[in-house]
Enzyme design. Sequence first.
Site, PDB file in Angstrom:
ATOM      1  N   GLU A   8      -6.878   4.775   7.742  1.00 33.68           N
ATOM      2  CA  GLU A   8      -6.678   6.205   7.437  1.00 33.68           C
ATOM      3  C   GLU A   8      -7.922   6.783   6.765  1.00 33.68           C
ATOM      4  O   GLU A   8      -8.265   7.948   6.975  1.00 33.68           O
ATOM      5  CB  GLU A   8      -5.421   6.385   6.570  1.00 33.68           C
ATOM      6  N   GLY A  52       2.516   2.384  10.741  1.00 35.35           N
ATOM      7  CA  GLY A  52       3.471   3.475  10.570  1.00 35.35           C
ATOM      8  C   GLY A  52       4.176   3.888  11.847  1.00 35.35           C
ATOM      9  O   GLY A  52       4.809   4.933  11.907  1.00 35.35           O
ATOM     10  N   GLU A 105      -5.377  -4.894  10.657  1.00 37.07           N
ATOM     11  CA  GLU A 105      -4.345  -3.887  10.892  1.00 37.07           C
ATOM     12  C   GLU A 105      -4.660  -3.120  12.179  1.00 37.07           C
ATOM     13  O   GLU A 105      -5.486  -2.203  12.167  1.00 37.07           O
ATOM     14  CB  GLU A 105      -4.313  -2.887   9.727  1.00 37.07           C
ATOM     15  N   HIS A 139      -9.471   1.203   4.754  1.00 33.94           N
ATOM     16  CA  HIS A 139      -8.208   1.390   5.475  1.00 33.94           C
ATOM     17  C   HIS A 139      -8.448   2.352   6.650  1.00 33.94           C
ATOM     18  O   HIS A 139      -9.238   3.290   6.547  1.00 33.94           O
ATOM     19  CB  HIS A 139      -7.138   1.951   4.532  1.00 33.94           C
ATOM     20  N   SER A 194       3.410  -1.993  10.340  1.00 34.43           N
ATOM     21  CA  SER A 194       4.864  -2.036  10.551  1.00 34.43           C
ATOM     22  C   SER A 194       5.492  -3.387  10.183  1.00 34.43           C
ATOM     23  O   SER A 194       6.433  -3.833  10.834  1.00 34.43           O
ATOM     24  CB  SER A 194       5.225  -1.639  11.981  1.00 34.43           C
ATOM     25  N   GLY A 231       2.857  -1.145   4.275  1.00 34.48           N
ATOM     26  CA  GLY A 231       2.904   0.270   3.908  1.00 34.48           C
ATOM     27  C   GLY A 231       4.330   0.704   3.636  1.00 34.48           C
ATOM     28  O   GLY A 231       4.883   0.470   2.560  1.00 34.48           O
ATOM     29  N   GLY A 232       4.958   1.318   4.631  1.00 38.22           N
ATOM     30  CA  GLY A 232       6.289   1.906   4.485  1.00 38.22           C
ATOM     31  C   GLY A 232       7.312   1.009   3.786  1.00 38.22           C
ATOM     32  O   GLY A 232       8.034   1.456   2.887  1.00 38.22           O
ATOM     33  N   ASN A 242       0.872  -1.180   0.000  1.00 31.82           N
ATOM     34  CA  ASN A 242       0.000   0.000   0.000  1.00 31.82           C
ATOM     35  C   ASN A 242       0.907   1.227   0.000  1.00 31.82           C
ATOM     36  O   ASN A 242       1.504   1.555   1.015  1.00 31.82           O
ATOM     37  CB  ASN A 242      -0.868  -0.039   1.271  1.00 31.82           C
ATOM     38  N   TRP A 243       1.002   1.863  -1.154  1.00 33.35           N
ATOM     39  CA  TRP A 243       1.908   3.012  -1.269  1.00 33.35           C
ATOM     40  C   TRP A 243       1.357   4.285  -0.646  1.00 33.35           C
ATOM     41  O   TRP A 243       2.060   5.295  -0.579  1.00 33.35           O
ATOM     42  CB  TRP A 243       2.254   3.247  -2.744  1.00 33.35           C
ATOM     43  N   LYS A 244       0.074   4.288  -0.295  1.00 36.94           N
ATOM     44  CA  LYS A 244      -0.556   5.494   0.272  1.00 36.94           C
ATOM     45  C   LYS A 244      -0.313   6.673  -0.672  1.00 36.94           C
ATOM     46  O   LYS A 244      -0.262   6.483  -1.887  1.00 36.94           O
ATOM     47  CB  LYS A 244      -0.037   5.754   1.695  1.00 36.94           C
TER      48      LYS A 244
HETATM   49  P1  PGA Z   1       2.878   0.385   7.611  1.00 37.10           P
HETATM   50  O1  PGA Z   1       1.402   0.583   6.971  1.00 37.10           O
HETATM   51  O2  PGA Z   1       3.398  -0.920   7.066  1.00 37.10           O
HETATM   52  O3  PGA Z   1       3.652   1.569   7.128  1.00 37.10           O
HETATM   53  O4  PGA Z   1       2.695   0.332   9.078  1.00 37.10           O
HETATM   54  C1  PGA Z   1       0.525  -0.498   6.810  1.00 37.10           C
HETATM   55  C2  PGA Z   1      -0.778  -0.007   6.226  1.00 37.10           C
HETATM   56  O5  PGA Z   1      -1.226   1.090   6.584  1.00 37.10           O
HETATM   57  O6  PGA Z   1      -1.400  -0.705   5.387  1.00 37.10           O
END
Ligand code: PGA
Length: 256
Positions: free
Chosen positions: A98, A174, A168, A96, A214, A235-236, A10-12
């Site tokens: 967010e 993050g 999640e 998600h 994470s 994500g990251g 997930n590149w956001k």
């Molecule tokens: P993260 O994000 O790996 O940067 O914690 C995961 C996500 O939000 O899908």
Amino acid sequence: MSRKPVIAGNWKMFKTVPDALTFVQDIRKTAVGTDHIEVVLCPPFTAVTLMSEGLRGSGIYLGAQDVFWEDKGAFTGEVSPVMLKDAGCGYVIIGHSERRQYFGETDEKVNQKVKAVLGHGLTPIMCVGETLDEREAGVTKKVVRIQTTSGLAGLAPEQAAGMVIAYEPVWAIGTGRTASDEDAQEVIAYIRGIIQEQFGAEAAGNVRILYGGSVKPENTTGLMSKSDIDGALVGGASLEVDSFTEIIKRTSETKR
Ligand code: PGA
């Protein structure tokens, strides 16, 4: 029951189109195998079409980070499942945390999106998970149960079976704080139990449930050695080819 593992990036809101295409070129140069594992990249909407061309023949799938539930119409700013399919997406992240936190995504909206996406033959990656306050108050399972049952309301068992669900915990996203392997396994097994109650044993045996929050190369093997964890939403660590391919490699080794 053998479930094919999924590693989804997930590149956001990161990467311009040139950055995205450089990543595609670089990941194609690695010998990362996609035979025993589904690898999905979810870039921003702006990069979807060109990435779809760039990934052709690579075995890597493309996904979007959100969707609207109508096919078309006067909905300024929105993108429909028809458009995502046309642009080459096979997967869509829905709900998600967010989006729930900053953009007013409710369980009802998540459910509408899940149904729309399934109706067009795309695979939803539906996210659920508790906040830190909820975990500390001891209501993790209650929260996850409401999000799961509402998000999947009205689906047929075969549709539930084809879903991907990502657990999640919001406090792990993050932050560098991962759930322990045992905690992640416990909640994910609990979610599988909810699917069993609601849709039966076959759906529960086939639905893929990922962990997210994470995930990085160093914690991949521990998480993936748990029997109910079928992969990861990353994500990251999906933004760099090296860390993302290492997560893919360690997952396929552990799940073989
Ligand atoms: P993260 O994000 O790996 O940067 O914690 C995961 C996500 O939000 O899908």
